[in-house]
Design a protein around this motif. Structure first.
Motif, PDB file in Angstrom:
ATOM      1  N   THR A 629       0.560 -20.957 -44.533  1.00  0.00           N
ATOM      2  CA  THR A 629       0.227 -21.949 -45.568  1.00  0.00           C
ATOM      3  C   THR A 629      -0.764 -21.383 -46.579  1.00  0.00           C
ATOM      4  OG1 THR A 629      -1.475 -22.845 -44.059  1.00  0.00           O
ATOM      5  CG2 THR A 629       0.696 -23.910 -44.064  1.00  0.00           C
ATOM      6  N   ARG A 630      -1.667 -20.518 -46.087  1.00  0.00           N
ATOM      7  CA  ARG A 630      -2.591 -19.891 -47.024  1.00  0.00           C
ATOM      8  C   ARG A 630      -1.820 -18.967 -47.990  1.00  0.00           C
ATOM      9  NH1 ARG A 630      -5.509 -17.412 -43.636  1.00  0.00           N
ATOM     10  NH2 ARG A 630      -7.054 -19.069 -43.327  1.00  0.00           N
ATOM     11  N   TYR A 631      -0.862 -18.238 -47.455  1.00  0.00           N
ATOM     12  CA  TYR A 631      -0.047 -17.372 -48.303  1.00  0.00           C
ATOM     13  C   TYR A 631       0.719 -18.176 -49.346  1.00  0.00           C
ATOM     14  CZ  TYR A 631       3.871 -14.384 -49.688  1.00  0.00           C
ATOM     15  OH  TYR A 631       4.797 -13.697 -50.403  1.00  0.00           O
ATOM     16  N   LEU A 632       1.310 -19.288 -48.907  1.00  0.00           N
ATOM     17  CA  LEU A 632       2.048 -20.133 -49.847  1.00  0.00           C
ATOM     18  C   LEU A 632       1.125 -20.689 -50.915  1.00  0.00           C
ATOM     19  CD1 LEU A 632       4.411 -22.110 -47.421  1.00  0.00           C
ATOM     20  CD2 LEU A 632       5.028 -20.258 -48.990  1.00  0.00           C
ATOM     21  N   SER A 633      -0.056 -21.051 -50.527  1.00  0.00           N
ATOM     22  CA  SER A 633      -1.007 -21.605 -51.502  1.00  0.00           C
ATOM     23  C   SER A 633      -1.438 -20.538 -52.500  1.00  0.00           C
ATOM     24  CB  SER A 633      -2.228 -22.163 -50.765  1.00  0.00           C
ATOM     25  OG  SER A 633      -3.185 -22.626 -51.691  1.00  0.00           O
ATOM     26  N   ASN A 634      -1.720 -19.346 -52.002  1.00  0.00           N
ATOM     27  CA  ASN A 634      -2.178 -18.272 -52.888  1.00  0.00           C
ATOM     28  C   ASN A 634      -1.082 -17.803 -53.841  1.00  0.00           C
ATOM     29  OD1 ASN A 634      -4.697 -18.317 -51.671  1.00  0.00           O
ATOM     30  ND2 ASN A 634      -4.214 -16.673 -50.223  1.00  0.00           N
ATOM     31  N   ILE A 635       0.102 -17.636 -53.311  1.00  0.00           N
ATOM     32  CA  ILE A 635       1.167 -17.091 -54.153  1.00  0.00           C
ATOM     33  C   ILE A 635       1.580 -18.080 -55.233  1.00  0.00           C
ATOM     34  CG2 ILE A 635       3.174 -17.884 -52.820  1.00  0.00           C
ATOM     35  CD1 ILE A 635       4.392 -15.124 -53.313  1.00  0.00           C
ATOM     36  N   MET A 636       1.508 -19.367 -54.918  1.00  0.00           N
ATOM     37  CA  MET A 636       1.894 -20.352 -55.924  1.00  0.00           C
ATOM     38  C   MET A 636       0.784 -20.577 -56.941  1.00  0.00           C
ATOM     39  SD  MET A 636       4.961 -21.008 -55.250  1.00  0.00           S
ATOM     40  CE  MET A 636       5.207 -22.343 -56.408  1.00  0.00           C
ATOM     41  N   SER A 637      -0.438 -20.334 -56.556  1.00  0.00           N
ATOM     42  CA  SER A 637      -1.551 -20.586 -57.472  1.00  0.00           C
ATOM     43  C   SER A 637      -1.965 -19.330 -58.254  1.00  0.00           C
ATOM     44  CB  SER A 637      -2.758 -21.120 -56.693  1.00  0.00           C
ATOM     45  OG  SER A 637      -3.188 -20.169 -55.713  1.00  0.00           O
ATOM     46  N   SER A 638      -1.442 -18.202 -57.857  1.00  0.00           N
ATOM     47  CA  SER A 638      -1.855 -16.976 -58.546  1.00  0.00           C
ATOM     48  C   SER A 638      -0.654 -16.123 -58.949  1.00  0.00           C
ATOM     49  CB  SER A 638      -2.807 -16.168 -57.668  1.00  0.00           C
ATOM     50  OG  SER A 638      -2.164 -15.825 -56.438  1.00  0.00           O
TER      51      SER A 638
END
Length: 804
Positions: A629-638
């Motif tokens: 979930t952290r990866y999904l959050s980072n990749i979508m926000s950056s």
């Protein structure tokens, strides 16, 4: 005979009587001279003497008679007579002397008369000789005058003088040998005149050959002036701008600027030597011979104009200009000769020379083309040739072969231009950092908007550029506007080839479209596709963004090509294959992003370590799920922030679907035969964490839509949770199962129900089917297997995994 003497004697006696009766000495002599003149010799004087003697005797007789009558008187008379006799004797002596003198005088006079007669004959001969000499001298004077006129270059006057000499003056002296000599020399003199006039003509031809280049230069300058005037007219009236140079409208509009290329302040071509030579040969009856000699001379001069090789490497194209100017001057003189003379030059002869010169120039240019490796240099060469074509077109020469040469030059120019821009674009693509492009001020922003096909976002379209916050970040990388600059320059420079003179406009349109497609597809699209092998999602995202903008730019390029289309009669939309190529490349980029994201997700899920037979429920979400979930959050926000919303939504939806499939495969793995209720609860908790993460996403990412990709996973974990609670029989209740477990595959659901044990049961896991099928808690294993077999037969296949 006695009678004749007597008659003569009587005559002399009468004459003597008259002499005696003369009143004076002069009369005496006057009477005596005729008698002496008639005397031919001394023998002829004797009768005269006898006559005188007879007279004297008569006188003496008379005196004697008188004396007899009168003695005294007679005596005196005798004395007188004696005196007279003495006088007579003296006179006789004098007469004899006089007779001798007379005879001598007569002889002398005879000699003089003979000399006079002879002198008169000589004089007559002299007069005749003098007249003949005068006539011959006049002939010689005219003959010398012919040569003098030749020496003074008055060839026609010399020919007229020779004709007058032959037909007029020689006829007057035909009896003299000089006439024959001069008559024999007339053909030689005519040859001298013909040779002299041909010498002058050759001198004139030499000067014409030396002047040809300057004449062509003046003609080129005049064409340049006509170009400038036509350009001014086009700027003032767009209708006039649609007409090319040498069109009827342009010629009429330029009538106020009449210019004689052959006679102006810079150059004057006098055709008098040619006219004189032609007239003289016509007078000599040698027109055919002169025509042949003139044609041969012009062919030799044409050959001298063409060099063995042509160097196109000089900066100012001086050698090419000199060659074309010389050809132009030569051809202009030929056309003027054809117009100013009759039966000297045939149109076929002039056209033959023109075609020969054109083919020679084309051969030299074609042989030198491989040495040109610069498109700008080739464009200058084309400019010189176009000026040459327009100049000679105005003289009604055929320029079809030269138009074909321009087509060859254009293909060479297009290939050089493409090579240069291919290298530029390749360098741009290679040197790009594939990061969003920053602009520090409004000037930079304005330049980007001007050179690229990018438009302001809708939220900024009503705002002036100065009011935006800087530095601003543009979605594409630096390569996009730079490639747009090159593409615009490529279109502009390729269209420059048709500015002056190029009739194959449809060929330009086709080549421009094909080469532009080639640049975009091979050097831009393919290069970006090759970079999709990168393992960095951020770079792939930037490539995808660039591809999307390039795809949009191709539509604007089609409009640009339609506006710059050379052939006004051609209509209809223009399509580029690059549009499809960028669209397909964009799909590949999206797939590549999906691959990288899914690969990362797959790697994270592979780290999931579920102990399916665990006997305790964990208090926290599994580390892999937290990392996921952290990866999904980072990749979508950056990383994926720069993607268009549609692609981001699709990517997110696809990633969640991939996660759902991957997580579903974990409990359905063939190696998992038993799942404890504690492991099931841990699995349910991890999936719940994923669902909560999606639900916590901002509204602009539409979490409710994204949750649809997790429906099967959510319903499956709900089924596992119910199975662990001993309520799995609901899955087989059609009235409830369709609404709650509609996304769950029947066979997979049955398999999971078989694997998940009830937390209230002891020992081996119990199948919910037992309770729902009426076997009771103590049903034997054979009964449970029979019910599962019936379920397999009903839904077909069991335990097969679906690959995502």
């Amino acid at each position: 005979m006695p009678g004749l003497i007597a008659d003569q004697y009587d005559d002399l006696t009468g004459a003597v009587q008259q002499i005696i009766l003369s009143s004076s000495e002069s009369d005496y002599l006057d009477q005596l001279i005729p008698l002496l003149r008639n005397a031919q010799s001394s023998t002829q004087v004797t009768p005269l003497i006898h006559a005188l003697n007879h007279v004297s005797a008569d006188r003496e007789s008379e005196i004697e008679r008188i004396c007899n009558t009168n003695y005294q008187e007679f005596t005196s008379s005798v004395q007188q007579l004696e005196h007279v006799r003495e006088g007579t004797s003296s006179m006789i002596s004098e007469i004899l002397a006089l007779s001798d003198n007379y005879a001598a005088s007569v002889e002398k006079m005879a000699e003089q008369k003979k000399a006079l007669v002879d002198s008169r004959g000589v004089r007559q001969n002299i007069d005749e000789a003098t007249q003949a000499l005068k006539d011959c001298l006049e002939v010689l004077r005219l003959a010398n005058q012919v040569h003098d006129l030749l020496g003074k270059k008055n060839h026609y006057a010399a020919l007229r003088a020779l004709d007058e000499l032959q037909n007029v003056h020689l006829r007057e002296v035909t009896r003299y040998k000089i006439a024959e000599m001069i008559e024999r020399s007339v053909p030689a003199t005519q040859r001298l005149i013909a040779e002299a006039v041909m010498t002058d003509l050759n001198t004139w031809l030499y000067r014409i050959r030396e002047t040809s280049q300057f004449l062509g230069e003046v003609a080129f300058y005049h064409t340049e002036m006509r170009r400038a005037r036509q350009k001014e007219r086009a700027e003032e009236d767009a209708y006039l701008g649609s007409f090319k140079l040498n069109s009827a409208i342009e010629l009429v509009a330029d009538e106020d600027h009449e210019f004689d290329v052959l006679n102006n302040d810079e150059v004057q071509v006098d055709f008098s030597p040619l006219f004189e030579c032609l007239h003289i040969h016509d007078a000599l009856g040698q027109t055919d011979k002169f025509r042949a000699e003139y044609a041969a001379t012009r062919r030799r001069q044409k050959d001298l104009l063409i060099p063995q090789t042509l160097d196109l490497q000089d900066e100012e194209n001086n050698r090419l200009s000199s060659l074309l100017e010389s050809i132009a001057g030569f051809a202009i003189v030929e056309k003027a000769t054809l117009a100013k003379t009759t039966n000297l030059r045939a149109q076929s002869d002039v056209d033959e020379l023109w075609d020969s010169m054109c083919q020679s120039a084309i051969s030299l240019l074609t042989a030198s083309l491989p040495s040109i490796s610069n498109d700008e240099k080739l464009l200058k060469v084309k400019g010189v040739i176009a000026l040459f074509i327009q100049t000679m077109d105005s003289w009604s020469y055929s320029v079809q072969s030269l138009d074909s040469l321009l087509l060859t030059l254009f293909d060479k120019y297009a290939s050089l231009l493409r090579k240069r821009f291919e290298d530029d674009i390749e360098e741009i693509v290679t040197a790009d950092d594939y990061m969003p492009m920053p602009v520090s001020n409004s000037d930079e922003y304005s330049r980007v908007l001007n050179v690229s096909f990018y438009t302001l976002p809708p939220e900024h379209q009503d705002q002036p550029l100065e009011s935006l916050d800087y530095p601003a970040i543009l979605p594409f990388s630096q390569m996009y506007p730079m490639v747009c600059i090159d593409v615009r320059n490529f279109v502009t420079q390729l269209c420059l080839f048709s500015d002056d003179h190029f009739r194959h406009t449809t060929h330009i349109d086709r080549v421009l479209r094909d080469m532009l497609d080639g640049l975009l597809v091979e050097k831009v699209c393919r290069a970006l596709v090759d970079r999709l092998r990168s393992q960095y999602p951020g770079q792939i995202v930037q490539i995808l963004t660039n591809l999307e903008h390039f795809e949009a730019a191709t539509h604007d390029l089609c409009d640009l090509l339609a506006d710059t289309r050379s052939t006004a009669s051609t209509s209809g939309p223009i399509t580029l294959q690059a549009t499809k190529a960028f669209r397909e490349a964009k799909e590949q980029a999206e797939k590549r992003i999906f691959e990288l994201v899914n690969s990362k997700i797959d790697d994270l899920i592979e780290t999931a370590e579920y102990e399916w037979s665990s006997t305790f429920v964990p208090e926290e979400v599994s580390p892999y799920m937290t990392e996921l979930t952290r990866y999904l959050s980072n990749i979508m926000s950056s990383v994926l922030l720069g993607l268009p919303d549609g692609i981001k939504d699709t990517l997110y939806f696809s990633a969640l679907g991939f996660i759902s499939d991957a997580l579903l495969r974990l409990p359905l793995d063939e190696g998992v035969t038993r799942i404890s209720y504690q492991a099931a609860e841990a699995y349910v908790m991890d999936v719940g964490h994923l669902v909560e993460f999606v639900e916590s996403l901002p509204e602009d990412q539409r979490p409710q839509v994204l949750l649809g990709s997790l429906d099967e996973l959510r319903q499956t974990t709900d089924l596992m949770h119910l199975a662990s609670q001993g309520q799995g029989e609901i899955f087989f209740d059609s009235s409830k199962s369709q609404a709650r477990f509609g996304k769950v595959d029947k066979l997979k659901g049955a398999e999971l129900l078989e694997k998940v044990e009830d937390r209230d049961a002891a020992g081996p896991p119990r199948s919910p089917l037992v309770g729902s099928g009426g076997f009771g808690e103590q049903a034997d294993q054979e009964g449970r297997k029979r019910m599962l077999g019936d379920f397999r037969d009903r839904f077909g296949g069991f335990g097969r995994r679906e690959k995502s």
